[in-house]
Scaffold this motif. Structure first.
Motif: not given
Ligand code: PGA
Length: 263
Positions: A193-221
């Motif tokens: 669950l996520a809402s608002g611009k700041e969360k949208g911004n990190i989701i965008k990075k997580a879903l468009n960039g590399l899967i990396t421990p720098e963005i823990p969310l990215s692994i869930l892809a």
């Protein structure tokens, strides 16, 4: 990862509550993974409402993601207290079936490995509810946390302490015990669950960039069964051209399997 977009966070929370209801109707002894923070409050309100209409939690087991280190169960800022007030005391769940990583055991390592062993003993988490931090943390797995970790003691990042200090009543804890990314990844299904611009911004990075421990969310892809529920405000940022890495051609989250608009 399937993305579902809702008008508001409340709508997203209600949909998540219906998923929990369907799961319990299918499996009365379901195992739920639960989150704290501001994001799931409306989810818990809705679950209480569904309970009043007959949904029973008497055979349900819950595992919470994390707990601040060193706080007693009754401390006003403990997540045990948050869960008691916002959910457990208002449904028919048995207290002995509600688990939160312990911070009061003698050894943190023991507490961590025992927690993961207990999840396995109970059959594994059927549905994990997750919020995310504006730095992409999941649970309290802050950027740079190894993906392989199970439940463990961790230091909170400056960013997390800054964001959460507004919601703690006493002094901001600096450490927590959290399910690790490996523990979270083992859940059979996940709703984020996520809402608002700041969360949208990190989701965008997580879903468009590399899967990396720098963005823990990215692994869930890479997880086979994840629903990402966002509000319109988060989605607008996820799909805007702004701040897109120059090498990426499309602002549409390219790791999303499907995108459904629910408004
Ligand atoms: P929040 O926290 O719901 O209070 O934004 C989410 C998180 O830090 O995981």
């Amino acid at each position: 990862m399937n993305v579902n977009v809702f008008e508001t966070l409340e709508d997203a929370c209600h949909e998540a509550a219906y998923h929990i209801e369907a799961l319990i109707n299918r499996k009365h002894n379901a195992v739920l993974g639960l989150a704290t923070g501001r994001t799931p409050l409306k989810l818990y309100e809705k679950i209480i409402h569904l309970h009043k209409q007959g949904l029973s939690f008497k055979d349900v087991t819950t595992f919470n993601l994390d707990e601040y280190y060193g706080l007693s169960e009754n401390h006003p800022d403990s997540y045990r207290r948050y869960m008691a007030e916002n959910l457990f005391n208002q449904v028919d769940i048995k207290e002995e079936n509600t688990f939160i990583p312990s911070t009061t055991y003698g050894s943190h390592i023991r507490a961590g490995s025992e927690y993961d062993a207990l999840i396995i003993e109970k059959g594994g988490i059927d549905l994990q509810i997750l919020g995310i931090g504006i730095n992409g943390h999941i649970g309290f797995n802050e950027p740079s946390t190894a993906f392989r970790l199970n439940t463990h003691l961790t230091a909170l990042s400056k960013e997390t302490m800054h964001v959460n200090k507004n919601i703690v009543q006493e002094s901001m804890p600096t450490q927590a015990i959290t399910m690790g990314i490996q523990s979270i990844f083992k859940a059979k299904s996940i709703i984020i669950l996520a809402s608002g611009k700041e969360k949208g911004n990190i989701i965008k990075k997580a879903l468009n960039g590399l899967i990396t421990p720098e963005i823990p969310l990215s692994i869930l892809a890479l997880h086979p069964n994840v629903l990402l529920f966002v509000d319109k405000a988060a989605y607008a940022v996820m799909t805007s051209d702004e701040d897109m890495p120059p090498t990426l051609p499309s602002p549409i989250p390219n790791k999303a399997l499907s995108i459904r608009l629910n408004f």
